[in-house]
Scaffold this active site. Structure first.
Site, PDB file in Angstrom:
ATOM      1  N   GLY A 271     100.823  22.232  61.649  1.00 34.27           N
ATOM      2  CA  GLY A 271      99.660  21.574  62.228  1.00 34.27           C
ATOM      3  C   GLY A 271      99.721  21.538  63.742  1.00 34.27           C
ATOM      4  N   LYS A 272      99.507  20.351  64.300  1.00 31.20           N
ATOM      5  CA  LYS A 272      99.453  20.221  65.753  1.00 31.20           C
ATOM      6  C   LYS A 272     100.794  20.510  66.423  1.00 31.20           C
ATOM      7  CE  LYS A 272     100.176  15.203  65.607  1.00 31.20           C
ATOM      8  NZ  LYS A 272      99.564  13.890  65.910  1.00 31.20           N
TER       9      LYS A 272
ATOM     10  N   ASP B 141      94.036  29.857  56.256  1.00 33.45           N
ATOM     11  CA  ASP B 141      93.501  31.213  56.093  1.00 33.45           C
ATOM     12  C   ASP B 141      93.246  31.848  57.452  1.00 33.45           C
ATOM     13  OD1 ASP B 141      93.486  30.975  53.302  1.00 33.45           O
ATOM     14  OD2 ASP B 141      91.505  30.052  53.317  1.00 33.45           O
TER      15      ASP B 141
ATOM     16  N   ASN C  50      97.995  30.626  66.339  1.00 35.98           N
ATOM     17  CA  ASN C  50      97.926  29.199  66.654  1.00 35.98           C
ATOM     18  C   ASN C  50      96.617  28.850  67.349  1.00 35.98           C
ATOM     19  OD1 ASN C  50     100.104  27.757  65.678  1.00 35.98           O
ATOM     20  ND2 ASN C  50     101.361  28.052  67.487  1.00 35.98           N
TER      21      ASN C  50
END
Length: 236
Positions: free
Chosen positions: A139-140, A169, A193
């Site tokens: 994630g972040k 995806d 990213n």
């Protein structure tokens, strides 16, 4: 593409809460895809072959065997998450998964706030060979890659997430596209990213996918169009 009268079209039911999502997948006709259906797919040296788990595992294995024989790179995203055997894992060059999927496969309790070393240990426990790359999306926090046994951390881009549907995806597609264009793994991870960071700022799955131009504009922002103007002379 092949039409079937044996099953309905594959369906995904998505619920969203606090920018995070839960997806229920009903495979439908996707569950009928066979190795014969993939026979017409042309593969060549330098191609990147990508799959996830919305089609039968034996079909994926057959596809990856053909890809390997052709000299293509294979990327697997094991989602929706489920256990799979070592034969299929051995056909994977790059495994891309999130902490939930990693925890399931490594049989470990993992959280996205865990120390990096814990993810490295879990990834190492999965590797089918020394040259296999495992990428864990966090994630972040970004993405952690175990490449030739060495961890590589690529920090995430800080944004305000609205809807995370399709972010995985998006990441996998962007990663595959950059690798197919000859980018290094680190460069491709950074590009993916950025692509995913754009995706989560929009609602929906397919509609949230960024264009290559949008990603490029963030990675290589255009110089300011304003001209430098000398300040007026100081009064006498």
């Amino acid at each position: 593409m092949r039409e079937s009268t044996e099953a309905h079209t594959g369906t995904a039911i998505i619920t969203l809460a606090n920018a995070d999502n839960t997806i229920v997948v009903v495979p439908g006709a996707n569950g009928l895809v066979s190795a014969d259906d993939l026979a017409a797919v042309e593969l060549a040296q330098g191609d990147v072959a990508v799959s996830q788990f919305e089609i039968p595992l034996p079909t994926i294995a057959a596809f990856f065997k053909r890809a390997r024989a052709a000299g293509a790179t294979t990327i697997l995203n094991p989602a929706p998450a489920r256990a799979f055997d070592g034969e299929l894992l051995g056909l994977v060059d790059i495994l891309v998964l999130n902490e939930t999927e990693l925890g399931l496969l490594a049989e470990m309790e993992l959280s996205d706030t865990d120390d990096t070393a814990r993810f490295v240990d879990a990834a190492r426990s999965l590797r089918a060979s020394e040259d296999q790359t495992i990428c864990v999306t966090l994630g972040k926090r970004g993405v952690l890659a175990l490449a030739r046994g060495e961890p590589v951390m690529v920090p995430g881009r800080e944004v305000t997430a609205i809807d995370t549907t399709g972010a995985g995806d998006c990441f996998v597609g962007a990663l595959a596209a950059r690798l197919a264009n000859g980018a290094s793994l680190r460069e491709a991870l950074g590009y993916a990213n950025v692509a995913a960071s754009i995706c989560v700022q929009r609602m929906g799955a397919a509609p949230s996918m960024p264009t290559a131009a949008e990603v490029a504009a963030i990675i290589n922002p255009a110089p300011s169009s304003g001209r430098n103007v000398d300040p007026p002379p100081a009064p006498p």
